[in-house]
Design an enzyme around this catalytic site. Structure first.
Site, PDB file in Angstrom:
ATOM      1  CE  LYS A  10      -3.928  -2.274   2.249  1.00 59.08           C
ATOM      2  NZ  LYS A  10      -4.967  -2.166   3.300  1.00 59.08           N
ATOM      3  CE1 TYR A  50      -9.454  -3.007   0.342  1.00 60.78           C
ATOM      4  CE2 TYR A  50      -8.544  -1.103  -0.791  1.00 60.78           C
ATOM      5  CZ  TYR A  50      -8.370  -2.227   0.002  1.00 60.78           C
ATOM      6  OH  TYR A  50      -7.125  -2.569   0.462  1.00 60.78           O
ATOM      7  CG  ASN A 113      -3.615  -2.373   6.776  1.00 60.55           C
ATOM      8  OD1 ASN A 113      -3.502  -1.984   5.618  1.00 60.55           O
ATOM      9  ND2 ASN A 113      -4.564  -3.209   7.155  1.00 60.55           N
ATOM     10  CG  HIS A 116      -5.632  -6.409   0.181  1.00 65.53           C
ATOM     11  ND1 HIS A 116      -6.788  -6.476   0.917  1.00 65.53           N
ATOM     12  CD2 HIS A 116      -5.787  -7.275  -0.862  1.00 65.53           C
ATOM     13  CE1 HIS A 116      -7.613  -7.338   0.327  1.00 65.53           C
ATOM     14  NE2 HIS A 116      -7.029  -7.832  -0.756  1.00 65.53           N
ATOM     15  CD  GLU A 127      -9.029  -9.580  -3.268  1.00 61.50           C
ATOM     16  OE1 GLU A 127      -9.842  -9.248  -2.388  1.00 61.50           O
ATOM     17  OE2 GLU A 127      -7.853  -9.928  -3.016  1.00 61.50           O
TER      18      GLU A 127
END
Ligand code: CMP
Length: 139
Positions: A10, A50, A113, A116, A127
């Site tokens: 990320k 998302y 964080n 993913h 995905e």
């Protein structure tokens, strides 16, 4: 069984130049990076990825965060890759992540964080297909 999972490094991690350190953890856990590209997502890309979280209170912030800088999208392959990568990542909230996990060592917050990973083999397939063309994955 040998399976594949989808991973995102990320923007909080690419910004701090942690791509290599995260990849070292991935490879150190026995997972092979069989697809990888560094991209800048548009708002529509993040919203589509998302979409399952659309009704959550954190959705708008999450989308803004995911387009705040480059991401590295990956396909990881290995024995039980989905579960294995979830172990390597650690808990979503870094405050709850176990020692040695990516999120314990690198994550800034529950939102920023660092990584993913798919939560099931079924979602991994979805995905991966959303983000990679078949010929961009070389096993
Ligand atoms: P990820 O595994 O990519 O799935 C959804 C993301 O939403 C999550 O990691 C976090 O980056 C972000 N997020 C922000 N707030 C929360 C929250 N309260 N619970 C779960 N995920 C959150």
């Amino acid at each position: 069984a040998i399976e594949r999972t989808f991973s995102i490094i990320k923007p909080d991690a690419t910004r701090r130049n942690l791509t290599g350190a995260i990849n070292a953890k991935i490879e150190g856990a026995g997972l092979r990076i069989v697809g990888q590209k560094r991209v800048k997502w548009a708002k529509a890309d993040a919203e589509a990825f998302y979409a399952v979280h659309k009704e959550r209170p954190f959705f708008n912030d999450l989308v803004a965060f995911m387009i705040s800088g480059p991401v590295v999208v990956q396909v990881l392959e290995g024995e039980n890759a989905v579960a294995r990568y979830r172990e390597v990542m650690g808990a979503t909230n870094p405050a709850n992540a176990a020692a040695g996990t990516i999120r314990k060592e690198f994550a800034e917050s529950i939102e920023a964080n660092s990584v993913h990973g798919s939560d099931s083999p079924e979602n991994a397939k979805i995905e991966i297909a959303q983000v990679f063309k078949p010929d961009e994955i070389v096993g």
